[in-house]
Design a protein around this motif. Sequence first.
Motif, mmCIF file in Angstrom:
data_model
loop_
_atom_site.group_PDB
_atom_site.id
_atom_site.type_symbol
_atom_site.label_atom_id
_atom_site.label_comp_id
_atom_site.label_asym_id
_atom_site.label_seq_id
_atom_site.Cartn_x
_atom_site.Cartn_y
_atom_site.Cartn_z
ATOM 1 N N VAL A 55 0.829 -1.210 0.000
ATOM 2 C CA VAL A 55 0.000 0.000 0.000
ATOM 3 C C VAL A 55 0.865 1.263 0.000
ATOM 4 O O VAL A 55 1.874 1.332 0.690
ATOM 5 C CB VAL A 55 -0.932 -0.007 1.226
ATOM 6 C CG1 VAL A 55 -1.779 1.247 1.272
ATOM 7 C CG2 VAL A 55 -1.825 -1.230 1.194
ATOM 8 N N HIS A 56 0.448 2.215 -0.772
ATOM 9 C CA HIS A 56 1.261 3.424 -0.942
ATOM 10 C C HIS A 56 0.421 4.557 -1.489
ATOM 11 O O HIS A 56 -0.734 4.358 -1.870
ATOM 12 C CB HIS A 56 2.396 3.140 -1.936
ATOM 13 C CG HIS A 56 1.894 2.732 -3.289
ATOM 14 N ND1 HIS A 56 1.459 1.447 -3.556
ATOM 15 C CD2 HIS A 56 1.707 3.424 -4.441
ATOM 16 C CE1 HIS A 56 1.062 1.366 -4.818
ATOM 17 N NE2 HIS A 56 1.184 2.560 -5.372
ATOM 18 N N ARG A 57 1.018 5.717 -1.553
ATOM 19 C CA ARG A 57 0.459 6.794 -2.368
ATOM 20 C C ARG A 57 1.433 7.030 -3.510
ATOM 21 O O ARG A 57 2.643 6.981 -3.313
ATOM 22 C CB ARG A 57 0.288 8.080 -1.553
ATOM 23 C CG ARG A 57 -0.792 7.962 -0.495
ATOM 24 C CD ARG A 57 -1.291 9.317 0.021
ATOM 25 N NE ARG A 57 -2.426 9.096 0.892
ATOM 26 C CZ ARG A 57 -2.366 9.129 2.238
ATOM 27 N NH1 ARG A 57 -1.230 9.427 2.832
ATOM 28 N NH2 ARG A 57 -3.430 8.891 2.955
ATOM 29 N N ASP A 58 0.878 7.286 -4.685
ATOM 30 C CA ASP A 58 1.751 7.524 -5.831
ATOM 31 C C ASP A 58 2.296 8.945 -5.778
ATOM 32 O O ASP A 58 1.741 9.811 -5.113
ATOM 33 C CB ASP A 58 0.970 7.346 -7.141
ATOM 34 C CG ASP A 58 0.458 5.925 -7.308
ATOM 35 O OD1 ASP A 58 1.165 4.996 -6.906
ATOM 36 O OD2 ASP A 58 -0.650 5.765 -7.839
ATOM 37 N N GLY A 59 3.356 9.164 -6.539
ATOM 38 C CA GLY A 59 3.908 10.510 -6.617
ATOM 39 C C GLY A 59 2.961 11.463 -7.328
ATOM 40 O O GLY A 59 2.691 12.559 -6.861
ATOM 41 N N ARG A 62 -4.542 5.989 -0.604
ATOM 42 C CA ARG A 62 -3.636 4.868 -0.374
ATOM 43 C C ARG A 62 -4.177 3.590 -0.989
ATOM 44 O O ARG A 62 -5.328 3.203 -0.764
ATOM 45 C CB ARG A 62 -3.377 4.695 1.128
ATOM 46 C CG ARG A 62 -2.205 5.601 1.579
ATOM 47 C CD ARG A 62 -1.963 5.570 3.053
ATOM 48 N NE ARG A 62 -1.656 4.239 3.545
ATOM 49 C CZ ARG A 62 -0.436 3.704 3.596
ATOM 50 N NH1 ARG A 62 0.609 4.368 3.163
ATOM 51 N NH2 ARG A 62 -0.261 2.495 4.084
ATOM 52 N N HIS A 63 -3.335 2.972 -1.777
ATOM 53 C CA HIS A 63 -3.769 1.801 -2.537
ATOM 54 C C HIS A 63 -2.586 0.869 -2.745
ATOM 55 O O HIS A 63 -1.437 1.254 -2.513
ATOM 56 C CB HIS A 63 -4.329 2.237 -3.890
ATOM 57 C CG HIS A 63 -3.283 2.897 -4.751
ATOM 58 N ND1 HIS A 63 -2.896 4.214 -4.573
ATOM 59 C CD2 HIS A 63 -2.512 2.415 -5.756
ATOM 60 C CE1 HIS A 63 -1.942 4.505 -5.432
ATOM 61 N NE2 HIS A 63 -1.682 3.438 -6.166
ATOM 62 N N GLY A 64 -2.866 -0.315 -3.214
ATOM 63 C CA GLY A 64 -1.794 -1.255 -3.512
ATOM 64 C C GLY A 64 -2.302 -2.318 -4.466
ATOM 65 O O GLY A 64 -3.481 -2.359 -4.807
ATOM 66 N N GLY A 83 -0.813 4.079 -15.243
ATOM 67 C CA GLY A 83 -0.314 5.386 -15.678
ATOM 68 C C GLY A 83 -0.428 6.404 -14.568
ATOM 69 O O GLY A 83 -1.427 6.443 -13.853
ATOM 70 N N PHE A 84 0.618 7.180 -14.412
ATOM 71 C CA PHE A 84 0.592 8.287 -13.463
ATOM 72 C C PHE A 84 0.377 9.572 -14.246
ATOM 73 O O PHE A 84 1.044 9.807 -15.255
ATOM 74 C CB PHE A 84 1.920 8.381 -12.701
ATOM 75 C CG PHE A 84 2.259 7.130 -11.930
ATOM 76 C CD1 PHE A 84 1.268 6.436 -11.248
ATOM 77 C CD2 PHE A 84 3.552 6.650 -11.879
ATOM 78 C CE1 PHE A 84 1.565 5.290 -10.529
ATOM 79 C CE2 PHE A 84 3.865 5.508 -11.160
ATOM 80 C CZ PHE A 84 2.866 4.821 -10.492
ATOM 81 N N CYS A 85 -0.525 10.378 -13.790
ATOM 82 C CA CYS A 85 -0.859 11.591 -14.524
ATOM 83 C C CYS A 85 -0.670 12.815 -13.644
ATOM 84 O O CYS A 85 -1.106 12.824 -12.492
ATOM 85 C CB CYS A 85 -2.309 11.560 -14.993
ATOM 86 S SG CYS A 85 -2.748 10.041 -15.838
#
Length: 748
Positions: free
Chosen positions: A348-352, A396-398, A412-414
């Motif tokens: 689990v994390h938060r993306d940049g 927060r997701h994983g 994809g990170f946007c």
Amino acid sequence: FSIKGTNPGMRCSPAASKLLSMLKHSKEPIAGKAGRPARLRFCPWSMSSVENQAERYLQEMNQCRILGDRSKTVTIFWVEGGMPVNYMIDKSRTLQFQKGQLIVCAELGCVKDRSFRRLIEKVMGADLESISFTCFGDEEAFSEAKRVYGFCQRAAQGWEREQPVDCYKICQVSYDENERETSKVPGWIEKSKVWSRLLLTAASSPLAGQVFPRLPWFLSRRLVAFLGRLDAIDAMRFYPERVSSQLNPLLGIGILPLLSQQECQLLIEDAEEHGRQHGWTTSRHKTHATTDIPIDRLPRGSELWRQSIGPRIAESIGERFGFRAGEVTPVDVFLVRYTGAGQNQLSVHRDGALMTFSLLLNEASDFQGGGTFFEEDGLVFRHEQGVAVLHSGKIRHGGYPISSGSRYILVGFCLVESEKLTPLLKEWRWGDPRWYLSSSIVSDEEVLNRIYDPRRSAAPPLAQPADVAAGGEEAPRAVRGAENPKYRQAAESIARKVWGRPAAAGSLEKGENGASYEETLGEGRTVRCFSDSAEGDLSCLLLEGERTIGHVLAKDAGMSDEELGETIRRLFPGQVDKKDTSSVRMIGLVSIVLDDEFRGKGLGVELMKTTMRFYQLLGFDFILLQQRDTVLSTPLLSSLASPSEPPMLRRLAVTSSEPSRAENLRPLGCGICQPAEPVMPVMPVMPVMPVMPVMPVMPVMPVMPVMPVMPVMPVMPVMLVMPVMPVMPVMPVALVTVGMMIPSMIIG
Ligand SMILES: O=C(O)CCC(=O)C(=O)O
Ligand SMILES: [Fe+2]
């Protein structure tokens, strides 16, 4: 895997020293039963559920090798460096414990985080007999661990205590791209910061309940967390909360059926081919790295991305979360592979980046487990092939572990540039508070409500049809952010295109630009519907006189007939013949909005029913309602499904945010189309960020916004299918996706 501490005489804050001393001399029953790993048993709340979860989780993690000397380890607490506290605590419960040692758990991805290294440096100063480093993971994780272990040793040697100042001298080590050490610069760290941060993370340990032995365990635990949180909030430099969560669309999660089976297949083949020749990358991201290949390295995939997926994703994210066209830019798009035998999960994390999509490429039946896990909801989204989950990366997701098979996703990170976002966002992405941003110490709401503020932008000017007809200026009108004026504007612009051709009430008028249809509702209200034949868009406006008081906007999702045919066949297995789908069109109904003052008057249902009739007149007979707004569902769907009403649609699929709604509709003759497995969360939510309802002992309490976490509206997709009710013998088929965009939308 054990390093001796080097500065036994070091002082720390009384609370921290109490905690540490208790950790060292714990009399808690920690002996394990024969043949089974021992578990700490001093956690008086829901221990059995923790155990069950841990057991199951470990089974799922059957590829996980626990490295290190288990007999000598004790799990004391998890030191977080932008890492998944919950996962790790879960895992560490299943190890054998012994008193007197500190274990720092890390897993693949985390160990590469420099902030984690810095934390280890800090931890190294603790008054402990030893520090163990335990690595969970595969060969790769092991080699990472060895590198970090080497780093720890160096850090230990470089650690000195400076007396009598309140700072510790630490050795700051710099690394190059390949994680090679480039320089070692002595640095200083404030003692108070070290301990408050340790406390903060220690709060997730059940032992924190015993730090203040005179207090009941739960108060002690909360006090520890509270002290740590004070520091966290301080260090975050967050603005005060900006916006009420109800108005913040970024807290929602969107579902977007996007790719056909063929497109998905093409991407997987492309990636596997590339992987065979050049290998998969495993460390492109500093933390939470996936086994992946960037899309631009795939010859056919990159073409597909440029031509169709990219624009559709960017547009959909914009529409779903209230940004303008062009404000959403995918910056890092990659194809991820999870395998039972390799990397099988992402913690689990938060993306940049602010916004993220993850799109399932293979069939859900190709793997066991898996899915995108959202920590605060405790839900795992196990969607269909070709369907994307759109969400803010700050939720927060994983990647939920798979136990067998392979799971391929396109992620994809946007980045988003919008005046609705705080200018500090950039800094948050790259800057110092990242550690906090990624941890569960702050809730999704706390982060997102500071990032996003719909009031930051004036609503775009809206044209009333009368103004346009008279050639007048478009009159700006104050519209609340939640009403998503962008969609209304789009709906009205479709209407304007076809406006010259108002239909006779109750009949469909077809013209060059499209078709129109109107129904009179009474009390001076009408619903006017328009279809734009060039663009394939549909809109329905609910008008009072000439004033728009509600609208529906449906957009062509841009699938080819063949692709949509595939999708329909998947959604309605066995119900559609191959040749039936030759003229299938895909419509995405993106917004149903009523002005505030008209809510609760049944007008939403009326608007929706007229909309449905319009689709039917246009020749559509399949509708997929992706219904996230629980308020709307029952009255609307009951009336649509009612056997006493003339059948409106041959098939209606509904996704509802509440499974019970599916049950409500069962008596009305709906069948389950796509039962989504209800999934237990990976972990019971460990209250890392404690709720403090009763803390009369703490006079400072009112200052801190330590509040129960408002649950993000859970989405548990449950799909229903109406029984087949033939209206016309040969009909084109449309799939209508209704995404309720704005949490505060209430209709009917
Ligand atoms: O596996 C998933 O669905 C999540 C992937 C993800 O969060 C990421 O790559 O950042
Ligand atoms: Fe992610």
